[in-house]
Design an enzyme around this catalytic site. Structure first.
Site, PDB file in Angstrom:
ATOM      1  N   HIS A  83       0.831  -1.203   0.000  1.00  0.00           N
ATOM      2  CA  HIS A  83       0.000   0.000   0.000  1.00  0.00           C
ATOM      3  C   HIS A  83       0.860   1.245   0.000  1.00  0.00           C
ATOM      4  O   HIS A  83       0.421   2.327   0.351  1.00  0.00           O
ATOM      5  CB  HIS A  83      -0.968  -0.014   1.177  1.00  0.00           C
ATOM      6  CG  HIS A  83      -1.604  -1.351   1.392  1.00  0.00           C
ATOM      7  ND1 HIS A  83      -1.123  -2.270   2.272  1.00  0.00           N
ATOM      8  CD2 HIS A  83      -2.648  -1.939   0.758  1.00  0.00           C
ATOM      9  CE1 HIS A  83      -1.846  -3.372   2.213  1.00  0.00           C
ATOM     10  NE2 HIS A  83      -2.772  -3.206   1.293  1.00  0.00           N
TER      11      HIS A  83
HETATM   12  S1  FES Z   1       1.918  -0.579   3.146  1.00  0.00           S
HETATM   13 FE1  FES Z   1       0.292  -1.897   3.687  1.00  0.00          FE
HETATM   14  S2  FES Z   1       1.407  -3.628   4.290  1.00  0.00           S
HETATM   15 FE2  FES Z   1       2.982  -2.259   3.844  1.00  0.00          FE
END
Ligand code: FES
Ligand code: HEM
Lengths: 437, 182
Positions: free
Chosen positions: B147
């Site tokens: 993410h």
């Molecule tokens: S940014 Fe969501 S798990 Fe690493």
């Protein structure tokens, strides 16, 4: 269920059994002569279709379980063995894999049907709640099933989803270790997921029983959303709807089998065919398609909620995302009390219809956003994240603002006085061949 | 029913039977809880899982600028032999501007050795940046592809959804070239 009038049967064996345990009376009452609104359209097929899919998942699943090994060192290999060496193994696995997708297709359409025709409203609130419960249990079951082949995608989906619980204040950390039975997704996790993946479909079966029981207390809703007033408004379930359901089911099964045999990996992802490596996350992980809209809602909350311009944070972004995702399902549970408009069917509620169809588009866009990488761009310039946030806002606004507001303000179109009247008028307006003859 | 027998009422309408219901209910609830606990606790990490609690690593072959990943409790642990510039970069940051405020000194025993659990504090993916060919994010440390979290050369969260810095496990140097994690 036990007492009451018994039907009489010509076959003496059937009659003998029925005198002692009235199962045939029950079947006849609930599925034979059961009075059913005469104006069903094809949306009413999807309950029966979902039921058949559940049975198919049970049958294929139990046979798969006879060949599958729930151990971190052997799970991936055992699924490969099912695909290559077990007689018909490839077919049974593909039917199970795609069966999950088609089960969700049927259930999503079934839920939409309920929303469009107001089937969640009084007196069917509890029936609706059992339905949402089934949906929730299906999501849990499918999620755990997806980890069983112990693939990169499955293993990392399990990691990310179980980590959601770490967002809960104070107990989050210990809770996640409790879920894992260790310090990461590993053999103990796989073992318990298998046990639960075996169990939950039977729990679903029990809730389906309650769902159908509740249905047979209130009777079915129908496209007009007005209750049947007498015999002229209904038809016996058999042969009218057994025939209509069989027809719809056949079409659905043909589509399901076409995909299972000719494009069995249509819904799959290449990383689902690589063995799980806890040391390396694939560059782009996505959940199964049926979770994508909820995944997009999870990722839409990228900001802390607190007092602006201070360091005080009440809900950190990570917890906010988790709350939003579960909240999205919770909205369905409370829907009967958010929409209190007396008219059920969207046919007579033009404004409700518009906002509901917008919600469908919104949900599909969320699905698209959920599929793309977190930092993806729209037309190369706008962050896709913003679209996800906008759609998340509409999703919640629909339930929390629009439904209560429409309940108060929307003026419905005039309702027909009965189902039979509406049905007969339709035939007067457009004379059908048999009416002319 | 008449209330003239043992079921005598107090002034505010409570009966001795109400009291018995409540105490019986309370004992029942406590009993059910006691019964459930062993079943719930059995799902917690078992003794053999806990026994994998330490791991010894020979760090002699790791050159400055290199990093290795070892397995501890089933989790990846990043060991990075930092260069002078990387240390300098990590120490020049104004701690007040960070999301999870920690100085570089708080995160290391010896400045050149950075030891961290290689699990993104967002939702548990393994960040990229251990290999020279991998993206290291905007701050020269690690980048989580799931993410989009960026970590700096001290493993502190600088950008993206993760709430915390990469966790530092308990560890000690048993001699100049051996690291004991756990
Ligand atoms: S940014 Fe969501 S798990 Fe690493
Ligand atoms: C609600 C019904 C069910 C759903 C939605 C469901 C869903 C799934 C999914 C999505 C998978 C992953 C398939 C793959 O990617 O390979 C799976 C695998 C599996 N399921 Fe189910 N399942 C259901 C019922 C059952 C039942 C009743 C059993 C019987 C014990 C079962 C046994 C298995 C086994 C052994 C696997 C691993 C083998 C494989 O991956 O094909 N399932 N399930």
């Amino acid at each position: 269920m036990a007492s009451g009038e018994r039907a009489s049967f010509k076959n003496p064996v059937v009659n003998w059994i029925d005198e002692r345990l009235p199962v045939f009376t029950l079947m006849n009452k609930e599925y034979g002569v059961f009075p059913t609104p005469r104006n069903f359209n094809y949306f009413w097929n999807f309950g029966a279709i979902a039921m058949v899919m559940l049975v198919l998942m049970l049958v294929t699943g139990i046979v798969l379980a006879m060949h599958y090994t729930p151990h971190a060192d052997h799970a991936f290999g055992s699924v490969e063995r099912i695909m290559r060496d077990v007689n018909w193994g490839w077919m049974i696995r593909y039917l199970h894999m795609n069966g999950a997708s088609f089960f969700f297709i049927a259930v999503y359409i079934h839920i939409f049907r309920g929303m469009y025709y107001g089937s969640y409203k009084k007196p069917r609130e509890l029936l609706w709640i059992f339905g949402v419960l089934i949906f929730l249990l299906m999501m849990a079951t499918a999620f755990m099933g997806y980890t069983l082949p112990w693939s990169q995608m499955g293993g990392w989906a399990a990691t990310v989803i179980t980590n959601l619980f770490s967002a809960i204040p104070l107990i989050g950390g210990p809770l996640v270790e409790l879920l894992w039975g260790g310090f990461s997704v590993d053999n103990p996790t796989l073992n318990r997921f298998f046990a639960l993946h075996y169990l939950l479909p039977f729990v679903i079966f029990a809730v389906v029983f309650l769902h159908v029981w509740a249905l047979h207390i209130t009777g079915s809703n129908n496209p007009l959303g007005i209750e049947p007033k007498g015999k002229q408004d209904t038809l016996p379930f058999h042969p009218y709807y057994t025939a209509k359901d069989t027809f719809g089911l056949s079409i659905f099964l043909i589509l399901y089998l076409l995909v299972s045999f000719y494009a069995p990996n249509m819904f799959a992802h290449p990383d689902h065919f690589v063995e799980f490596n806890p040391m390396q996350t694939p560059p782009h992980i996505v959940p199964e398609w049926y979770f994508l809209p909820f995944y997009a809602i999870l990722r839409a909350i990228t900001f802390d909620i607190g007092i602006p311009f201070t360091e005080i944070v009440f809900i950190p972004a990570k917890l906010g995302g988790v709350i939003a995702m579960f909240g999205a399902v919770a909205m369905l549970f409370i829907m009967p009390w958010l929409d209190t408009h007396p008219v059920k069917s969207a046919r007579f509620r033009p404004q409700y219809k518009l906002f509901l169809l917008l919600l469908v588009v919104d949900f599909l866009i969320l699905g698209y956003v959920g599929m793309e990488p977190a930092d993806a761009m729209l037309f190369g310039s706008i962050k896709l994240l913003y679209l996800g946030q906008l759609c998340t806002a509409y999703y919640f606004a629909y339930f929390i603002v629009i439904l209560p507001w429409l309940s108060r303000t929307e003026k419905a179109l005039p309702l027909p006085s009965s189902i039979s009247e509406a049905v007969l008028n339709k035939h007067k307006a457009k004379p059908s061949p048999e009416a002319a003859a | 029913m008449s209330a003239q027998t043992t079921n005598s009422k107090t002034e505010d309408g409570e009966t001795r039977r109400d009291f018995l219901y409540l105490t019986a209910g309370a004992f029942g609830a406590v009993g059910a809880g006691c019964f459930a606990w062993p079943f719930i606790d059995s799902l917690n990490p078992a003794a053999d899982t806990l026994a994998l609690a330490t791991v010894e690593v020979n760090i002699a072959p790791i050159e400055p600028g290199q990093a290795i990943t070892v397995v501890w409790q089933g989790k990846p642990v990043f060991i990075r032999h930092r260069t002078a510039e990387e240390i300098e970069e990590a120490r020049s940051v104004d701690v007040a501007t960070l999301r999870d405020k920690q100085t570089d000194e708080d995160r290391v025993e010896k400045p050149e050795w950075l030891v961290m659990v290689g699990i993104c504090t967002h939702l548990g993916c393994v960040p990229l940046g251990q290999k020279t060919t991998q993206p290291k994010g905007d701050f020269g440390g690690w980048f989580c592809p799931c993410h989009g979290s960026h970590y700096d050369t001290a493993g502190r969260i600088r950008k993206g959804p993760a709430p915390k810095n990469l966790k530092v496990p308990p560890y000690k140097f048993t001699n100049d070239t051996t690291l004991l994690i756990g």
